[in-house]
Write a protein that holds these residues in place. Structure first.
Motif, PDB file in Angstrom:
ATOM      1  N   GLY A  62      39.699  26.235-115.163  1.00 33.13           N
ATOM      2  CA  GLY A  62      39.424  25.386-114.001  1.00 33.13           C
ATOM      3  C   GLY A  62      39.229  26.202-112.744  1.00 33.13           C
ATOM      4  O   GLY A  62      38.444  25.840-111.860  1.00 33.13           O
ATOM      5  N   CYS A  63      39.918  27.323-112.665  1.00 35.21           N
ATOM      6  CA  CYS A  63      39.650  28.360-111.665  1.00 35.21           C
ATOM      7  C   CYS A  63      39.350  29.630-112.457  1.00 35.21           C
ATOM      8  O   CYS A  63      40.258  30.206-113.067  1.00 35.21           O
ATOM      9  CB  CYS A  63      40.848  28.566-110.752  1.00 35.21           C
ATOM     10  N   PRO A  64      38.110  30.080-112.489  1.00 31.29           N
ATOM     11  CA  PRO A  64      37.706  31.129-113.421  1.00 31.29           C
ATOM     12  C   PRO A  64      38.072  32.545-113.002  1.00 31.29           C
ATOM     13  O   PRO A  64      37.548  33.507-113.577  1.00 31.29           O
ATOM     14  CB  PRO A  64      36.184  30.952-113.487  1.00 31.29           C
ATOM     15  N   CYS A  69      41.944  30.964-106.730  1.00 28.66           N
ATOM     16  CA  CYS A  69      40.856  30.112-107.198  1.00 28.66           C
ATOM     17  C   CYS A  69      39.615  30.461-106.387  1.00 28.66           C
ATOM     18  O   CYS A  69      39.558  30.180-105.181  1.00 28.66           O
ATOM     19  CB  CYS A  69      41.242  28.636-107.005  1.00 28.66           C
ATOM     20  N   TYR A  70      38.671  31.136-107.032  1.00 31.21           N
ATOM     21  CA  TYR A  70      37.488  31.667-106.340  1.00 31.21           C
ATOM     22  C   TYR A  70      37.910  32.557-105.176  1.00 31.21           C
ATOM     23  O   TYR A  70      37.338  32.516-104.085  1.00 31.21           O
ATOM     24  CB  TYR A  70      36.587  30.529-105.872  1.00 31.21           C
ATOM     25  N   GLY A  71      38.936  33.359-105.420  1.00 35.41           N
ATOM     26  CA  GLY A  71      39.417  34.307-104.418  1.00 35.41           C
ATOM     27  C   GLY A  71      40.215  33.682-103.305  1.00 35.41           C
ATOM     28  O   GLY A  71      40.575  34.379-102.341  1.00 35.41           O
ATOM     29  N   LEU A  72      40.557  32.406-103.422  1.00 28.92           N
ATOM     30  CA  LEU A  72      41.306  31.703-102.378  1.00 28.92           C
ATOM     31  C   LEU A  72      42.619  31.172-102.955  1.00 28.92           C
ATOM     32  O   LEU A  72      42.829  31.145-104.170  1.00 28.92           O
ATOM     33  CB  LEU A  72      40.462  30.569-101.804  1.00 28.92           C
ATOM     34  N   ALA A  73      43.522  30.729-102.072  1.00 25.00           N
ATOM     35  CA  ALA A  73      44.889  30.431-102.486  1.00 25.00           C
ATOM     36  C   ALA A  73      45.049  29.066-103.135  1.00 25.00           C
ATOM     37  O   ALA A  73      46.025  28.840-103.840  1.00 25.00           O
ATOM     38  CB  ALA A  73      45.841  30.548-101.288  1.00 25.00           C
ATOM     39  N   HIS A  79      36.987  24.309-102.385  1.00 23.56           N
ATOM     40  CA  HIS A  79      36.313  23.071-102.772  1.00 23.56           C
ATOM     41  C   HIS A  79      34.802  23.253-102.880  1.00 23.56           C
ATOM     42  O   HIS A  79      34.164  22.720-103.806  1.00 23.56           O
ATOM     43  CB  HIS A  79      36.635  21.971-101.756  1.00 23.56           C
ATOM     44  N   GLU A  80      34.205  24.008-101.983  1.00 22.95           N
ATOM     45  CA  GLU A  80      32.752  24.196-102.001  1.00 22.95           C
ATOM     46  C   GLU A  80      32.297  24.903-103.271  1.00 22.95           C
ATOM     47  O   GLU A  80      31.345  24.481-103.931  1.00 22.95           O
ATOM     48  CB  GLU A  80      32.327  25.004-100.769  1.00 22.95           C
ATOM     49  N   GLN A  81      33.005  25.975-103.639  1.00 16.32           N
ATOM     50  CA  GLN A  81      32.648  26.729-104.846  1.00 16.32           C
ATOM     51  C   GLN A  81      32.864  25.891-106.111  1.00 16.32           C
ATOM     52  O   GLN A  81      32.058  25.937-107.043  1.00 16.32           O
ATOM     53  CB  GLN A  81      33.482  28.013-104.928  1.00 16.32           C
ATOM     54  N   ILE A  82      33.960  25.128-106.145  1.00 18.05           N
ATOM     55  CA  ILE A  82      34.247  24.293-107.311  1.00 18.05           C
ATOM     56  C   ILE A  82      33.180  23.210-107.462  1.00 18.05           C
ATOM     57  O   ILE A  82      32.678  22.956-108.563  1.00 18.05           O
ATOM     58  CB  ILE A  82      35.648  23.660-107.183  1.00 18.05           C
ATOM     59  N   VAL A  94      34.843  23.851-115.215  1.00 18.23           N
ATOM     60  CA  VAL A  94      35.255  23.813-113.811  1.00 18.23           C
ATOM     61  C   VAL A  94      35.036  22.426-113.234  1.00 18.23           C
ATOM     62  O   VAL A  94      33.941  21.857-113.332  1.00 18.23           O
ATOM     63  CB  VAL A  94      34.483  24.854-112.969  1.00 18.23           C
ATOM     64  N   SER A  95      36.086  21.873-112.671  1.00 14.39           N
ATOM     65  CA  SER A  95      36.008  20.628-111.912  1.00 14.39           C
ATOM     66  C   SER A  95      37.177  20.619-110.943  1.00 14.39           C
ATOM     67  O   SER A  95      38.109  21.432-111.063  1.00 14.39           O
ATOM     68  CB  SER A  95      36.063  19.398-112.826  1.00 14.39           C
ATOM     69  N   VAL A  96      37.163  19.711-109.990  1.00 13.87           N
ATOM     70  CA  VAL A  96      38.244  19.656-109.011  1.00 13.87           C
ATOM     71  C   VAL A  96      39.571  19.362-109.695  1.00 13.87           C
ATOM     72  O   VAL A  96      40.597  20.007-109.426  1.00 13.87           O
ATOM     73  CB  VAL A  96      37.943  18.593-107.931  1.00 13.87           C
ATOM     74  N   VAL A  97      39.562  18.403-110.607  1.00 15.23           N
ATOM     75  CA  VAL A  97      40.802  18.034-111.307  1.00 15.23           C
ATOM     76  C   VAL A  97      41.316  19.202-112.143  1.00 15.23           C
ATOM     77  O   VAL A  97      42.510  19.546-112.104  1.00 15.23           O
ATOM     78  CB  VAL A  97      40.580  16.792-112.185  1.00 15.23           C
ATOM     79  N   LYS A  98      40.420  19.831-112.899  1.00 16.45           N
ATOM     80  CA  LYS A  98      40.839  20.950-113.749  1.00 16.45           C
ATOM     81  C   LYS A  98      41.324  22.132-112.912  1.00 16.45           C
ATOM     82  O   LYS A  98      42.258  22.843-113.312  1.00 16.45           O
ATOM     83  CB  LYS A  98      39.687  21.379-114.655  1.00 16.45           C
ATOM     84  N   ALA A  99      40.703  22.345-111.766  1.00 15.77           N
ATOM     85  CA  ALA A  99      41.146  23.436-110.893  1.00 15.77           C
ATOM     86  C   ALA A  99      42.579  23.199-110.416  1.00 15.77           C
ATOM     87  O   ALA A  99      43.402  24.121-110.402  1.00 15.77           O
ATOM     88  CB  ALA A  99      40.208  23.573-109.705  1.00 15.77           C
ATOM     89  N   TRP A 100      42.893  21.964-110.053  1.00 15.22           N
ATOM     90  CA  TRP A 100      44.251  21.652-109.605  1.00 15.22           C
ATOM     91  C   TRP A 100      45.253  21.772-110.750  1.00 15.22           C
ATOM     92  O   TRP A 100      46.377  22.267-110.551  1.00 15.22           O
ATOM     93  CB  TRP A 100      44.302  20.266-108.971  1.00 15.22           C
TER      94      TRP A 100
END
Length: 389
Positions: A62-64, A69-73, A79-82, A94-100
């Motif tokens: 979800g954050c690859p 997550c995309y180099g951020l905390a 959100h933009e990259q996701i 990758v999705s917002v839910v999976k990233a969380w």
């Protein structure tokens, strides 16, 4: 990754650890160290269950990247990259839910890491002060090293794109961490309330051997279960007790059990055949019979010892529930709740079998010490009457 992002992740880890630390601090239990050990054990169990939820919802990427997550905390900042990744591949990982889901799993892991650091620091501090047995630092230090290795495999899980052998080792290390914490909790309990002597040494020795064998069988089965899950082979056998209508279906063991390969691929880079997935599922399912027999026999033997009866009863109950959840996963075509419950049952069996091993070991040592003490006293108690001089 920017130092500011690493600092933000460190703060999140401290915040994740602050609530359990505060609860331990304000608890009525006078032994805060013991309370902290069991709090970390409980959270590690939760982490394993949530890790299963992360894997089963296909949120491992979800954050690859790692640790952020995309180099951020956090996913808010990314959100933009996701959103861009999700738009490019709507059915991708990758999705917002999976990233969380993925980042919450990492935050909880960081919090547990901080708590184990606190345990280790407290153990060394108290050990230097009074050399109390409760604070012997070898086990907490081993825990700290263990969690660092576990963190490394967590990173490789992402950077190696969910390679099955890496994910399976990550699962086994998590179970190993839970076992070590349970053993440490058992030690703290024993120091407060030592076990009473009971049962004969020969019987306890047999139960001890069975408990050790059960632990080995259980870890092998968990490795096989992890291999099923990481290869997405849960529904390779669509019925029960047969597998796709056959007792022994067509299976490809060579490709199924080649360890070093990409997810869904053979070692040569071709797509993994369905017969390989069938082999993975079939082996896990049939080895479960061996595990059920082994743990059942151990529970029956331990049940006959009064000091071990409660733990043996719990092992038997969870073993039956675990078998039921595994069968239900196939019958109901892999519902998420039951699949997560099956993983939770495996973790609970690890906890209980570890506790059974601990109790058996120290019950046996207590009985041996008592027997040795009696042997030393016996020669001094001469029953013959003293003859007059």
């Amino acid at each position: 990754m920017q130092p500011a992002t690493l600092a933000q992740l460190g703060v999140i880890g401290l915040l994740a650890a602050s609530l359990p630390l505060a609860m331990v601090w304000i608890s009525a239990d006078a032994n805060k160290y013991r309370k902290l050990v069991w709090a970390v054990t409980f959270l590690t169990f939760d982490l394993i269950v949530f890790g299963a939820f992360t894997r089963l919802t296909d949120s491992g990427l979800g954050c690859p990247d790692w640790p952020g997550c995309y180099g951020l905390a956090n996913p808010f900042l990314a959100h933009e990259q996701i959103s861009a990744a999700q738009a490019a591949m709507p059915d991708g990982p990758v999705s917002v839910v999976k990233a969380w889901i993925e980042m919450i799993h990492r935050y909880l892991a960081m919090g547990i890491g901080v708590l184990i650091m606190a345990l280790t620091a407290q153990a060394w501090l108290q050990w230097r002060r009074n050399r109390g047995a409760a604070f012997a630092p070898a086990l907490p230090t081993a825990l700290l090293l263990f969690v660092c290795v576990q963190g490394a495999f967590g990173a490789w899980t992402v950077t190696q794109k969910l390679q099955p052998v890496i994910v399976t080792i990550h699962l086994l290390l998590g179970m190993g961490l839970l076992a070590l914490l349970t053993w440490m909790g058992g030690r703290e309990n024993f120091l407060i309330k030592p076990y009473q002597a009971g049962g004969d040494v020969a019987t306890l020795r047999r139960v001890r051997a069975l408990a050790l064998a059960s632990a080995v069988l259980l870890m092998v089965q968990i490795a096989l279960g992890g291999w099923v899950s990481t290869n997405y082979a849960t529904l390779a056998c669509s019925d029960f007790p047969l597998c796709n209508g056959q007792l022994v279906p067509a299976m490809d063991f060579e490709h199924g059990f080649t360890l070093w390969r990409e997810l869904g691929k053979t070692a040569a880079g071709h797509y993994l055949p369905f017969s390989a997935l069938t082999a993975i599922h079939w082996v896990h399912r049939n080895f479960a019979l061996v595990v059920a027999a082994g743990l059942g026999w151990t529970a029956w033997a331990a049940w006959r010892q009064p000091a071990l009866r409660r733990t043996a009863r719990l092992v038997a109950i969870v073993l039956v529930a675990q078998a039921a959840s595994g069968i239900a996963t196939v019958f109901f075509s892999f519902p998420l709740a039951i699949a997560v419950m099956h993983n939770a049952g495996a973790a609970l069996l690890v906890l209980l079998v570890t506790m059974l091993n601990y109790k058996t070991k120290y019950q046996l040592e207590t009985n041996r010490s008592l027997a040795q003490a009696r042997a030393k006293v016996a020669p001094l108690q001469d029953p013959r009457p003293i003859s007059p001089s």
